[in-house]
Design a protein around this motif. Sequence first.
Motif: not given
Length: 727
Positions: A531-559
Amino acid sequence: MNKWGIKGKILFLALMPAAAIALLLGVHFTSSRISDLEQSLENRGNAIVRQLAPASEYGVISGNHEILQNLTDAALREADVSAVSIYNISGTLLAESGTRVERQLSAENGKTHKIASVGSTNVLGFSAPVYQSEIKVDDLISDMPSDSKSADSIQPRKFIGKVEIELSLKNTIKRKNELLLETLFITLLGLVGSAMLAYRMSQGVTVPIYRLVDAVKKIGKGDLDVKVPEDSGGELKVLEQGINTMASRLKSSHVHMQEKILEATAKLSYQASHDMLTGLVNRREFECRLARALESAKSHGRTHVLCYLDLDQFKIVNDTCGHSGGDELLRQLTILLHAKVRERDTLARLGGDEFGVLLENCSLETARDIAEMLRQLVQDYRFVWNNKSFAVGVSSGLVVLNDESESVASVLSAADAACYAAKDRGRNCIHIYQPADSELLRRREEMQWVTRITRALEENRFMLYAQIIAPLCIQGEKSLHFEILLRMLDENETETILPMAFIPAAERYNMMKNIDRWVISNSFTVLSNVFENKPGGLINTYSINLSGASLGDEGFLEFITQQFEQKKVSPLNICFEITETAAILNLSVAAEFMRELKKLGCRFSLDDFGSGLSSFGYLKNLPVDYLKIDGAFVKDMADDPIDFAMVQSIHNIGHVMGLQTIAEFVESETVLKMLKVIGVDYAQGNWIGAPQPISKLYPSGVYLADTDLTHVNNPDTSGGYLSSQFN
């Protein structure tokens, strides 16, 4: 003096006044006696010379030398007289006795007598005048009163000569010396007496003090059996009593403290080797006993069996009744199990809801019977809490300890693997470890992966890859969609390891939370540079996998929120992928997690959709944007009409709900054409584009987001749609 001891100070204070007084008295006594001696000698000399002068009158007048000589000889015999001389008025020596010291003595024309000074000699000289007395006898006046007659008959005296004597000072000097010696002797005797008296007095003070000092030293060294004799008086007795009381109380306190220390030591020793909740032997002590059993197996050929127990459904009790209910269940089960094991066997709590039983000198058949008895005991037991009844079970793994067993760690690892194998077989059963057991080998490999994953995280040997998700039926789509994938470099950093080799172990051993955090942090770092090298323009989408263990982690959302702020990544570019299985494990938690991140602008994709038992039933409760159709249906849809129907139905339901669909595992052109016929929105698979290191997405500043993708609808007969875009 400040460095002196108390004894020296007391002696000094006692002797100094006595010495001063003795010295003053000695000086006074000696000077008085010497003065008396000198005065006595002087008086004697005056008396002798005054007596000799009148007696010499006749001899001087008559010139009778014999009479005068007799007088001088008689005077010489007086004590201390060393010389006697008689002179006439002209100074002529008339008689002399003894040895005379030459001197000039004067009688002042016979008017008075004088005592001559000694000078530098050891004699004293005395002089007296000799007078001639004239008496007139008148008969006519014989009858006159006596007063008148006496006055007229005594005529004035006439000076006719002088008498001199010398007294020797030897005896006086000798006496003086004797007086000095006597005085010195008396003084020394007085000082010695004073010293003895002072010593006795100091002993009366210092001996008790020394005893007190010695007692204090012994107390300081830890000898509390000190007893000081209380035979002094006054303040010293108070001190002696105080020291004895203090020592007695210190000893009592010391004994009490020792008892407390022994009690605490025993308690710490017990706590170090026992579990505080159940009172059973803990894992540390159990491993020590297990080591001794292994040693006896190797040294004496004995056979022992390790039984590893893991409760089934314990989490339900813990979640329903709370930790207090779970703890009470463990305590009650401990009582049941302990009552059934043999006296020589060791029952231990190894952690959580896991127990171990070391069956010493026990065959495998007997051990299996005992394990079955324990399993049946737990199965028949009903735990009641707050009027609710719970049934639990136990899965058991048995390992034989013999001369071929390797180590405590390997035995415990084998027992744990056997226990997990029992759980995989349906729980509440027994599995016996066999070295060639494929299921156990897989389990042990997973346990080894734990160490490898930990080291890879520490050494930063994970890598990020990306695979394109291409649009199929979306006209004019310019932005691209990528899924960020994970790889691991081996220890030599020469081989890339696919996630399916280590993800199952990470999920089983609760390591996915750390892996998810690493992926998000490093993905955001890469994307922030993009984003620093290519500001603006089209909005690409980047999918990141999350595990079930992280969903139950109370501090994960804050992280995640912090990462967005720190790395300056827009949430509009991020889509989180959650598997259907992870979502349904805790539907409410997953839905709340998704809603919070969607407020920031993130999107969500439900991965492996269709693999669950009731996918459509809970889909309406999850705020997702994409349905990712399970690749198990996609890869065989060209040959299996049921798979084709599943893909079609999932796509149709998704569109009805306003969701876009993604088909994964697209491995052929035929499948791609069928997906387009159905109307699936996106496709992902090696036919579209194989995963590539994320750094290759943006070579030399050329961004795929700038690439025209209209040719996707015209397949290249060479076998790939976008492969040229990654090279």
